[in-house]
Every structure is written in structure tokens, then in C-alpha cells.
Enzyme design. Structure first.
Site, PDB file in Angstrom:
ATOM      1  CB  ALA A  13      -0.924   0.054   1.145  1.00  0.00           C
ATOM      2  NE  ARG A  18      11.883   6.426   1.370  1.00  0.00           N
ATOM      3  CZ  ARG A  18      12.498   5.577   2.193  1.00  0.00           C
ATOM      4  NH1 ARG A  18      13.632   5.561   2.547  1.00  0.00           N
ATOM      5  NH2 ARG A  18      11.601   4.555   2.500  1.00  0.00           N
ATOM      6  CD  GLU A 158       9.903  -1.159  13.299  1.00  0.00           C
ATOM      7  OE1 GLU A 158      10.395  -0.594  12.146  1.00  0.00           O
ATOM      8  OE2 GLU A 158       9.990  -2.511  13.449  1.00  0.00           O
ATOM      9  CG  ASN A 173      11.535  -7.437  11.190  1.00  0.00           C
ATOM     10  OD1 ASN A 173      11.131  -8.556  10.441  1.00  0.00           O
ATOM     11  ND2 ASN A 173      10.454  -6.379  10.969  1.00  0.00           N
ATOM     12  CE1 TYR A 352      11.917  -4.373 -38.896  1.00  0.00           C
ATOM     13  CE2 TYR A 352      10.611  -3.787 -40.884  1.00  0.00           C
ATOM     14  CZ  TYR A 352      10.650  -4.267 -39.520  1.00  0.00           C
ATOM     15  OH  TYR A 352       9.374  -4.375 -38.847  1.00  0.00           O
ATOM     16  CG  ASN A 363      20.795 -16.757 -48.887  1.00  0.00           C
ATOM     17  OD1 ASN A 363      20.920 -15.749 -48.761  1.00  0.00           O
ATOM     18  ND2 ASN A 363      21.916 -17.734 -48.896  1.00  0.00           N
ATOM     19  CB  ALA A 366      23.740  -7.704 -47.741  1.00  0.00           C
ATOM     20  CB  SER A 409      21.321  -7.471 -56.810  1.00  0.00           C
ATOM     21  OG  SER A 409      21.942  -8.387 -56.291  1.00  0.00           O
TER      22      SER A 409
HETATM   23  C1  UD1 Z   1       9.654  -2.516   8.155  1.00  0.00           C
HETATM   24  C2  UD1 Z   1       9.590  -3.154   9.591  1.00  0.00           C
HETATM   25  C3  UD1 Z   1      11.132  -3.147   9.873  1.00  0.00           C
HETATM   26  C4  UD1 Z   1      11.977  -3.875   8.966  1.00  0.00           C
HETATM   27  C5  UD1 Z   1      11.530  -3.153   7.647  1.00  0.00           C
HETATM   28  C6  UD1 Z   1      12.407  -4.438   6.829  1.00  0.00           C
HETATM   29  C7  UD1 Z   1       7.507  -2.482  10.662  1.00  0.00           C
HETATM   30  C8  UD1 Z   1       6.861  -1.616  11.603  1.00  0.00           C
HETATM   31  N1  UD1 Z   1       8.883  -2.511  10.469  1.00  0.00           N
HETATM   32  O1  UD1 Z   1       9.909  -0.879   8.296  1.00  0.00           O
HETATM   33  O2  UD1 Z   1      11.017  -3.584  11.446  1.00  0.00           O
HETATM   34  O3  UD1 Z   1      13.207  -3.803   9.393  1.00  0.00           O
HETATM   35  O4  UD1 Z   1      10.379  -3.108   7.245  1.00  0.00           O
HETATM   36  O5  UD1 Z   1      12.554  -3.673   5.256  1.00  0.00           O
HETATM   37  O6  UD1 Z   1       6.622  -3.371  10.102  1.00  0.00           O
HETATM   38  N2  UD1 Z   1       2.896  -0.587   4.378  1.00  0.00           N
HETATM   39  C9  UD1 Z   1       1.425  -0.803   3.931  1.00  0.00           C
HETATM   40  N3  UD1 Z   1       0.749   0.110   4.730  1.00  0.00           N
HETATM   41  C10 UD1 Z   1       1.131   0.664   5.662  1.00  0.00           C
HETATM   42  C11 UD1 Z   1       2.646   0.686   6.029  1.00  0.00           C
HETATM   43  C12 UD1 Z   1       3.386  -0.104   5.371  1.00  0.00           C
HETATM   44  O7  UD1 Z   1       1.017  -1.386   3.080  1.00  0.00           O
HETATM   45  O8  UD1 Z   1       0.220   1.541   6.496  1.00  0.00           O
HETATM   46  C13 UD1 Z   1       3.789  -1.706   3.360  1.00  0.00           C
HETATM   47  C14 UD1 Z   1       4.790  -0.866   2.537  1.00  0.00           C
HETATM   48  O9  UD1 Z   1       4.074  -0.403   1.252  1.00  0.00           O
HETATM   49  C15 UD1 Z   1       5.907  -1.535   2.494  1.00  0.00           C
HETATM   50  C16 UD1 Z   1       5.923  -2.299   3.808  1.00  0.00           C
HETATM   51  O10 UD1 Z   1       4.549  -2.442   4.246  1.00  0.00           O
HETATM   52  O11 UD1 Z   1       5.779  -2.706   1.393  1.00  0.00           O
HETATM   53  C17 UD1 Z   1       6.658  -1.870   4.857  1.00  0.00           C
HETATM   54  O12 UD1 Z   1       6.492  -0.477   5.230  1.00  0.00           O
HETATM   55  P1  UD1 Z   1       7.559   0.577   5.249  1.00  0.00           P
HETATM   56  O13 UD1 Z   1       6.991   1.683   5.567  1.00  0.00           O
HETATM   57  O14 UD1 Z   1       8.488   0.550   4.074  1.00  0.00           O
HETATM   58  O15 UD1 Z   1       8.351  -0.222   6.645  1.00  0.00           O
HETATM   59  P2  UD1 Z   1       9.910   0.263   7.087  1.00  0.00           P
HETATM   60  O16 UD1 Z   1       9.931   1.299   7.653  1.00  0.00           O
HETATM   61  O17 UD1 Z   1      10.784  -0.217   5.958  1.00  0.00           O
END
Ligand code: UD1
Ligand code: CA
Length: 453
Positions: A13, A18, A158, A173, A352, A363, A366, A409
Site C-alpha cells: 500500500a 522515494r 523499530e 527484521n 529488416y 536465403n 544483404a 539484386s
Molecule cells: C519495516 C519493518 C522493519 C523492518 C523493515 C524491513 C514495521 C513496523 N517495520 O520497516 O522492522 O526492518 O520493514 O524492510 O513493520 N505498508 C502498507 N501500509 C502501511 C505501512 C506499510 O502497506 O500502512 C507496506 C509498505 O508498502 C511496504 C511495507 O508495508 O511494502 C513496509 O513498510 P515500510 O514503511 O517500508 O516499513 P519500514 O519502515 O521499512
């Protein structure tokens, strides 16, 4: 995992700001396949396994991609981005249906393998309530830290909520988790947002599991498998990891890559036995290369099939819909598109061949061009088996060159040539004027297309 049911929820989501792109993050490709498709491909398949994807509002394209890759994927929308636990609960209905193993993965972590998902599920089978995928980070900044004491996982902290001692932990994690599917909802629903970001962190599930007197464990993997993608630079790094894997798999399968690091493959490229790929070759999606074929340097191939013992390049471009029969030969500076070349056909230099069918052993000299585009639409060229087309000939489609026909040709062929006939036509002036007049008229009326292909 025989005998156990699983639901894999892929969180996707995020906005992916970035990436600085109008395209949702998980739709960016590595090895010509979207990040999301890579994750879905690794998720457990088969009748005892189900899949769900959580997407952001207005991300219909993500839903479409999920269904294209795995038509059985259930799609849930997280309307407000309130954290990873909140995102998982968007798929509450799927979890409530009840499974043995609930897996949560991230859509922006595409290098995860099917084996790792299986390894994470194993502890659940042996009674653990939760298994977290961990890795030793070269630089742990930004990742959740795994707080382990006497070999057991106590909590995930976190980055924003760590103290100085926790920040020195390098075991991190990866974001992938397996949770006892029957207990998952009651665990995740207990997660609050009392943290510095006011988000519902899925990672808090660990401490909750411990409070409930249940077991949480860490399964370790290497960092390359869990690289998360937030930026274009990280996308490029993941591409490198994926290309290294694809090259290794090709080498392991017996493909000869003289300089593997210069060959780019797609996730779906297939090879026969004794295939050789010379340095600096780019292979896009949908390419199959049969036994004994050789792809010479500086060749670019997309959606094409290369027959047994065929030779391609150097400097060849095979565009979508090209099919080369056994022993066919495409030489330097030849472009082909939507073209079938039967066995033994030779197009050795500077040609082409588009929207064409070329019979066995013909064949093509060219500089031969199939003039498939008349400024309005595409037309096809048919060349019979064993025909010989002399150098620098233009075959103005739609046109048919008969079997065994011989084209002198420099011919401009605008009319069909019967089997075994000999034709030597040098650009009838009247035809050219007719065409030019028609093109000018269409252009004035704004109807001529802007470019050819
Ligand atoms: C998350 C983990 C962190 C881990 C890291 C690994 C949590 C709280 N933290 O941090 O421990 O080391 O990933 O890469 O889980 N997403 C949603 N909805 C939301 C928030 C996030 O769908 O409301 C999805 C994002 O699109 C993404 C994933 O969840 O695919 C992770 O979210 P992101 O905000 O990137 O978490 P990190 O801060 O990287
Ligand atoms: Ca992330």
C-alpha cells in the site's frame, strides 16, 4: 508444506515516494518482472494456499498486476496508511477464513525465495506462534532490531524507538513473518500505536506473543534475499542480485556464458542444452533458446523463440514475435519483428524482416528490407521455401515471393512473384509516384501516422 494451509498477505500500500516516479513502487521491474510479481511467484502455490495483496487507494494497476500474475489473488485496499499491522488487518476477511500459517511479506522485497517462506513456516508446525525472518545487516540503520535473549526472541524495536544499546544490534527484521493463522487475528488486533510514529507496527506482534506466553523465533537469511527497495539506486542493486542469480541458474543448467557479468537475462528466459551466449547480450522477457543455439555479442532479444542450433548476431535485434527455426541464421545488423523464419533460413547481413514468413532454407541477401509499413498500416511478406532474394531488395508488402523464386539484386518487388520465377524489378516510377501522392494527401488530412516501426 504438506498437510498445512497457508495464506500469504503481501503488503503493497506504500506510495513509494522515494522512487520519484508516477508508477506505484511495486510495479517497477527487475529482470523484466515487477517487484510484486517476484514476491507473488515466491509465495506458496497450490490448492491449500491462498494469496492476498493489500494495496493503496487509486492503485488499480497494482491490483491488475496481482491478478495477472496469480488470478486467485484477493485484493484489499488500505484506505489510510497507518502502519504495517493496520495494513494486515485490511485483509481481515481473508485471515478470518482460517488457515494454519499466515505469512506476511512486503511487495518491495522482491528477492525473497520460496524456500525461505517454507523455512519460516516450519517452526509453526512445531508449535511456535510466530517466526520472524532476520538477517545480519551490514548497516542496520532504519531496520527494526531483533531483541534476542538466551536464544529467544523478545521483541522487535523499530529504529525510531530504539535506545543506544539497541541501536548496536545488527540482527534485523527482514519484514517477513509467519504467524499461527488461528491466533493471528487476536494477536494483531492487540497491537496499538503507542510509539514515536503513532503507527500500528506489525513488529509489535512479537512482544504480544511473548506476553501471551507463546513462542516467537527468528529464522535467519542473508541480506541479499531481503533487500527492500525504496529508491532507484536500491532497484538497481536488486537488479544486480537478481541478474547474478539468473546467470548462476543458467550456468548451472549448462548454458555457456563466456562473460556472465555482461549478459542480462529475464526472469522467464528458458534455455535448452549446449546454448552459448557471448559477451554483451541483452535478453528481455519471453525468450526461449533451444539446444545448441549461439547468441553472438551485442544482440538484443525480446519475446522471441530461437530454434535448435540457430545462430544470432553479432549485433542482431530480435523484436517481439520472432521465431527462428532449426539452424536458422540471423547475422549482423539484422532486425526482425513478428517474423517466422523456418529451418535453415539465412538473413546474414543488414536487413529488416518484419511481419514476414520465410520458408525453409530461403536465403535473404544483404540489405533486404520487407517494407511492411506504407504509412497507414502493417502488411505481411511471404517468402517461399528455398527462395533467393538478391542483395539490396525491397519487398513491398503485402507481397508473396514464391517457393524457389529468384529475386535479382536491387529489386523493388511490388507484385507477387510465382514459384520458381525469376524477377528483377527496378522501382517502377509510376508506383512510387502513386504512393507518394497518396501519402501527401493523407498527411494534409492529418491522418498519416507519425512514425513507422
Ligand atoms: C519495516 C519493518 C522493519 C523492518 C523493515 C524491513 C514495521 C513496523 N517495520 O520497516 O522492522 O526492518 O520493514 O524492510 O513493520 N505498508 C502498507 N501500509 C502501511 C505501512 C506499510 O502497506 O500502512 C507496506 C509498505 O508498502 C511496504 C511495507 O508495508 O511494502 C513496509 O513498510 P515500510 O514503511 O517500508 O516499513 P519500514 O519502515 O521499512
Ligand atoms: Ca521499507
Amino acid at each position: 508444506m504438506p498437510g498445512r494451509t497457508a495464506l500469504t498477505i503481501v503488503l503493497a500500500a506504500g506510495e513509494g515516494t522515494r522512487m520519484r516516479s508516477a508508477i506505484p513502487k511495486v510495479l517497477h521491474p527487475i529482470a523484466n518482472r515487477s517487484l510484486l510479481a517476484h514476491v507473488l511467484a515466491a509465495a506458496a502455490n497450490g490448492s491449500t494456499n491462498s494469496l492476498a495483496v493489500v494495496i493503496g487507494p487509486d492503485h488499480d494497476a497494482v491490483a491488475e498486476e496481482a491478478r495477472r500474475v496469480r488470478p486467485d489473488t484477493a485484493v484489499f485496499v488500505q484506505h489510510e496508511r497507518m502502519g504495517t499491522a493496520h495494513a494486515v488487518l485490511a485483509a481481515r476477511d481473508a485471515i478470518a477464513r482460517g488457515v494454519d500459517d499466515l505469512l506476511v511479506a512486503f511487495g518491495d522485497t522482491p528477492l525473497i525465495s520460496a524456500e525461505t517462506f517454507d523455512r519460516l513456516r516450519a517452526p509453526l508446525k512445531h508449535g511456535a506462534a510466530l517466526a520472524v525472518l532476520g538477517f545480519r545487516a551490514a548497516d542496520p540503520t532504519g531496520y527494526g532490531r531483533l531483541v534476542v535473549e538466551n536464544g529467544s526472541l523478545l521483541a522487535i524495536r523499530e529504529q525510531a524507538d530504539t535506545n543506544a544499546a539497541e541501536r548496536t544490534i545488527t540482527l534485523c527484521n527482514a519484514g517477513v513473518m509467519a504467524i499461527d493463522g488461528r491466533k493471528a487475528l487476536s494477536i494483531i488486533e492487540r497491537i496499538g500505536n503507542a510509539n514515536s510514529k503513532r503507527e500500528y507496527y506489525l513488529t509489535d506482534a512479537v512482544a504480544i506473543v511473548r506476553d501471551l506466553g507463546l513462542e516467537a523465533v527468528v529464522i535467519e537469511t542473508n541480506e541479499d534475499e531481503v533487500r527492500g527497495i525504496n529508491t532507484k539506486a536500491q532497484l538497481a542493486e536488486a537488479e544486480q542480485v537478481m541478474q547474478a542469480r539468473l546467470r548462476k541458474a543458467a550456468l548451472d543448467a549448462g548454458v555457456t556464458l563466456i562473460a556472465p557479468e555482461t549478459v542480462f537475462l529475464a526472469a522467464d528466459t528458458t534455455f535448452g542444452k549446449d546454448v552459448t551466449i557471448e559477451p554483451f547480450v541483452v535478453i528481455g522477457p519471453g525468450v526461449s533458446i533451444a539446444d545448441g543455439a549461439t547468441i553472438h555479442s551485442f544482440t538484443h532479444i525480446v519475446q522471441s523463440s530461437i530454434g535448435k542450433n540457430a545462430l544470432v548476431g553479432p549485433y542482431a535485434r530480435l523484436r517481439p514475435g520472432t521465431s527462428l527455426g532449426e539452424g536458422a541464421k540471423i547475422g549482423n545488423f539484422v532486425e526482425a519483428k513478428a517474423a517466422t523464419l523456418e529451418a535453415g533460413v539465412k538473413v546474414n547481413h543488414l536487413s529488416y524482416v518484419g511481419d514476414a514468413h520465410i520458408g525453409a532454407n530461403a536465403n535473404i541477401g544483404a540489405g533486404t528490407i520487407t517494407c511492411n509499413y506504407d504509412g497507414f498500416g502493417k502488411n505481411t511478406t511471404e517468402i517461399g521455401a528455398g527462395a533467393f532474394v538478391g542483395t539490396n531488395s525491397s519487398l513491398v508488402a503485402p507481397v508473396k515471393i514464391g517457393k524457389g523464386a529468384y529475386i535479382g539484386s536491387g529489386s523493388v518487388i511490388t507484385r507477387d512473384v510465382p514459384d520458381d520465377a525469376m524477377a528483377l524489378e527496378r522501382s517502377p516510377q509510376t508506383n512510387r509516384e502513386g504512393g507518394a501522392k497518396r501519402y501527401r494527401e493523407m498527411k494534409t488530412r492529418g491522418k498519416a501516422a507519425k512514425s513507422s516501426s
